[in-house]
Design a protein around this motif. Structure first.
Motif, short mmCIF file in Angstrom:
data_model
loop_
_atom_site.label_atom_id
_atom_site.label_comp_id
_atom_site.label_asym_id
_atom_site.label_seq_id
_atom_site.Cartn_x
_atom_site.Cartn_y
_atom_site.Cartn_z
N SER A 146 22.99 -26.68 9.78
CA SER A 146 23.58 -26.01 8.62
C SER A 146 24.74 -25.11 8.99
N THR A 179 28.15 -25.94 7.98
CA THR A 179 28.54 -25.52 6.63
C THR A 179 29.18 -24.14 6.68
N GLN A 205 27.18 -30.10 -0.39
CA GLN A 205 26.44 -31.30 -0.75
C GLN A 205 26.27 -32.23 0.45
N SER A 221 25.98 -31.23 3.51
CA SER A 221 24.97 -30.63 4.37
C SER A 221 23.57 -30.88 3.82
N TRP A 222 23.40 -30.93 2.49
CA TRP A 222 22.09 -31.26 1.92
C TRP A 222 21.66 -32.66 2.34
N ASP A 237 20.85 -32.58 6.20
CA ASP A 237 19.66 -31.80 6.52
C ASP A 237 18.38 -32.44 5.98
N PHE A 238 18.44 -33.04 4.79
CA PHE A 238 17.25 -33.67 4.23
C PHE A 238 16.80 -34.84 5.09
N TYR A 286 10.65 -27.65 3.71
CA TYR A 286 11.68 -28.34 2.93
C TYR A 286 12.59 -27.37 2.18
N VAL A 344 16.23 -26.90 3.71
CA VAL A 344 17.34 -27.79 3.40
C VAL A 344 18.33 -27.11 2.44
N PHE A 345 17.78 -26.36 1.50
CA PHE A 345 18.62 -25.73 0.48
C PHE A 345 18.91 -24.26 0.78
N THR A 396 21.59 -23.58 3.71
CA THR A 396 22.96 -24.00 3.42
C THR A 396 23.56 -23.23 2.24
N ILE A 397 22.75 -22.96 1.22
CA ILE A 397 23.27 -22.23 0.06
C ILE A 397 23.68 -20.82 0.47
#
Length: 505
Positions: free
Chosen positions: A108, A111, A132, A134-135, A138-139, A181, A184-185, A188-189
């Protein structure tokens, strides 16, 4: 106005005619403001830069301390349920989850580099595309890593851990699956928002998450008597509260310049991002896994339950304070990336000096605080007198580690902001695994120091890394880094009019 015009075009020269045409009136105004600030009195420059640093660091500190606090609250709840489960949780959280978190945090951080430099260069529309992408990366990465949690018991037994601790760790590993999980968000967010100085919302959401987690933990563990399972349910539910709040903020229109909706451009040219993500991942993974290896070494000590629990408590206290250091890590990364994106090497050097000074002073404060409380800290996590005595015995080394926390995270943040991850990965490999781990094993097993010897080895590796990073950054030519940043941005650039190819808004 002529000086501003010249300044504008000297910077745009790095980015090609496409970017020159994208420079709007706001960017021109910012360039003029930065030019005036650089030429102002030193006191004024320090005040302005300090504001910029704290604007990133403070929300990041609040959010990271609160988020990591949920881990410690869960550890505390489990520690008062069972000593074996405390050791099992320590293994999973410090080995498996740290391993996974290290990879995702590293992946991440690409990003962080790209969003920070894109924001500085005025390429606001590219930030959502980087997010997006990176999502997606990462997922897929996390899904590949799931067997580490699914087969936790077998992995711990393979490494020679006691059977009871391995069985407990395997059970807790399964409960961590819905939790991880959120990385993942959430990771990065946070990088996406702090690059554009919008991360105060994360701080507030993290505080609410922490409060919700405490209430849920009290409800599930003590009121409903669900024990370990209740503690892990509370951890997962509270972690997704943060993610949902962040997504509502982005999708709700609070990032109008950078978020234009989902776009198929995110699925294009993923290869350069994967390459940068891998170098970022290698840099941070080598650092985070370092502590996991040392906990694994502690597991082979006589009376492993006490050794693992004490070492893990000290490591988590160190990590909690490290969340404050990560605020300055983020500040140095954002400030360096933004100023490189603007083409301003002088501002980069000034920011590095100032953020290093602030972080070191705060590290010294917590160094003293840790020495004062010593043994009392342990009782927050356990009622076992043996573990508390072991923690007290490690308190001096813990304090020194906290002091170092004020220095080397800032240096790592500078490296990520400048895109030097590959070089730092090599430094981490040498300092941690060729110096720190062998030294820790030597002092831990061949001397009476045992766990203290392992920690001394850990500090030796961190000290070597700190010295190497100081030398590397001191020798860096920041004018050259500006050129490298412009070339990197051009490799990832997508014209803003391509955003019309949206999946949905």
């Amino acid at each position: 106005m002529n000086s501003t015009w010249n300044r504008k075009h000297s910077i745009c020269g790095f980015f090609s005619p496409i970017l020159a045409s994208k420079m709007d009136d706001e960017t021109e105004t910012n360039l003029l403001r930065h030019e005036e600030e650089e030429q102002g009195p030193l006191q004024q420059r320090i005040w302005h830069e300090s504001q910029q640093i704290w604007r990133v660091a403070l929300p990041c500190i609040i959010s990271r301390v609160s988020s990591f606090g949920t881990i410690l609250v869960t550890q505390s709840c489990i520690g008062h349920v069972s000593g074996i489960d405390l050791a099992g949780y320590a293994l999973v959280q410090t080995l498996s989850v740290r391993f996974i978190n290290g990879i995702l945090l590293g992946m991440s951080s690409a990003t962080e580099t790209l969003c920070g430099q894109s924001f500085g260069a005025g390429q606001h529309h590219m930030m959502a595309i980087h997010l997006q992408r990176s999502w997606i990366v990462d997922f897929i990465t996390l899904t590949i890593l799931l067997p580490i949690l699914i087969f936790g018991t077998q992995i711990f037994k393979l490494f020679g851990e006691e059977e009871s601790i391995a069985e407990s760790g395997g059970f807790i590993s399964l409960w961590f699956i819905p939790y991880v999980y959120n990385y993942v968000f959430s990771l990065t967010i946070q990088m996406y928002l702090q690059a554009q100085l919008k991360n105060m919302i994360i701080a507030w959401l993290s505080v609410f998450q922490f409060i919700i987690h405490i209430l849920l933990s009290l409800l599930y563990v003590y009121k409903l008597n669900l024990g370990v399972s209740g503690a892990m349910i509370a951890l997962s539910v509270s972690s997704w509260f943060l993610v949902i709040g962040e997504l509502v903020y982005i999708f709700g229109g609070w990032c109008p310049d950078s978020w234009k909706g989902f776009t198929i451009a995110a699925f294009k040219d993923l290869k350069p991002l994967v390459k940068l993500s891998i170098s970022c991942g290698a840099m941070l993974c080598l650092q985070l896994w370092y502590y996991a290896v040392l906990v694994l070494l502690a597991g082979y000590m006589p009376n492993a339950e006490v050794a693992i629990s004490a070492f893990s408590i000290c490591l988590n206290i160190n990590s909690w304070e490290f969340m404050i250091s990560l605020g300055f890590f983020a500040a140095s990364c954002v400030r360096v990336a933004n100023e490189l994106g603007r083409g301003n090497p002088k501002a980069v050097k000034f920011s590095i000096i100032l953020v290093m000074g602030i972080s070191t002073v705060i590290g010294a404060f917590f160094f003293v605080l840790c020495l004062v409380f010593r043994k009392n800290i342990a009782y927050l996590f356990t009622s076992d007198e043996r573990v508390a005595d072991a923690v007290s015995d490690l308190s001096l080394l813990l304090s020194l580690s906290i002091l170092l926390n004020g220095i080397y995270p800032v240096l790592s943040g500078v490296a990520i902001g400048a895109g030097m991850q590959t070089t730092v990965a090599i430094v981490n490999l040498v300092c941690f695994y060729l110096i720190g781990v062998p030294l820790g094993a030597l002092l831990g097993y061949l001397t009476p120091l045992q766990v203290k010897g392992i920690w001394m080895g850990m500090m030796g590796g961190v000290l070597a890394q700190t010295i190497a990073l100081i030398y590397m950054i001191w020798r860096t030519n920041w004018d050259d880094e500006v050129k490298k940043a412009s070339e990197r941005l051009m490799r990832f650039y997508v014209k803003s009019d391509e955003n019309v190819e949206q999946v949905f808004d």
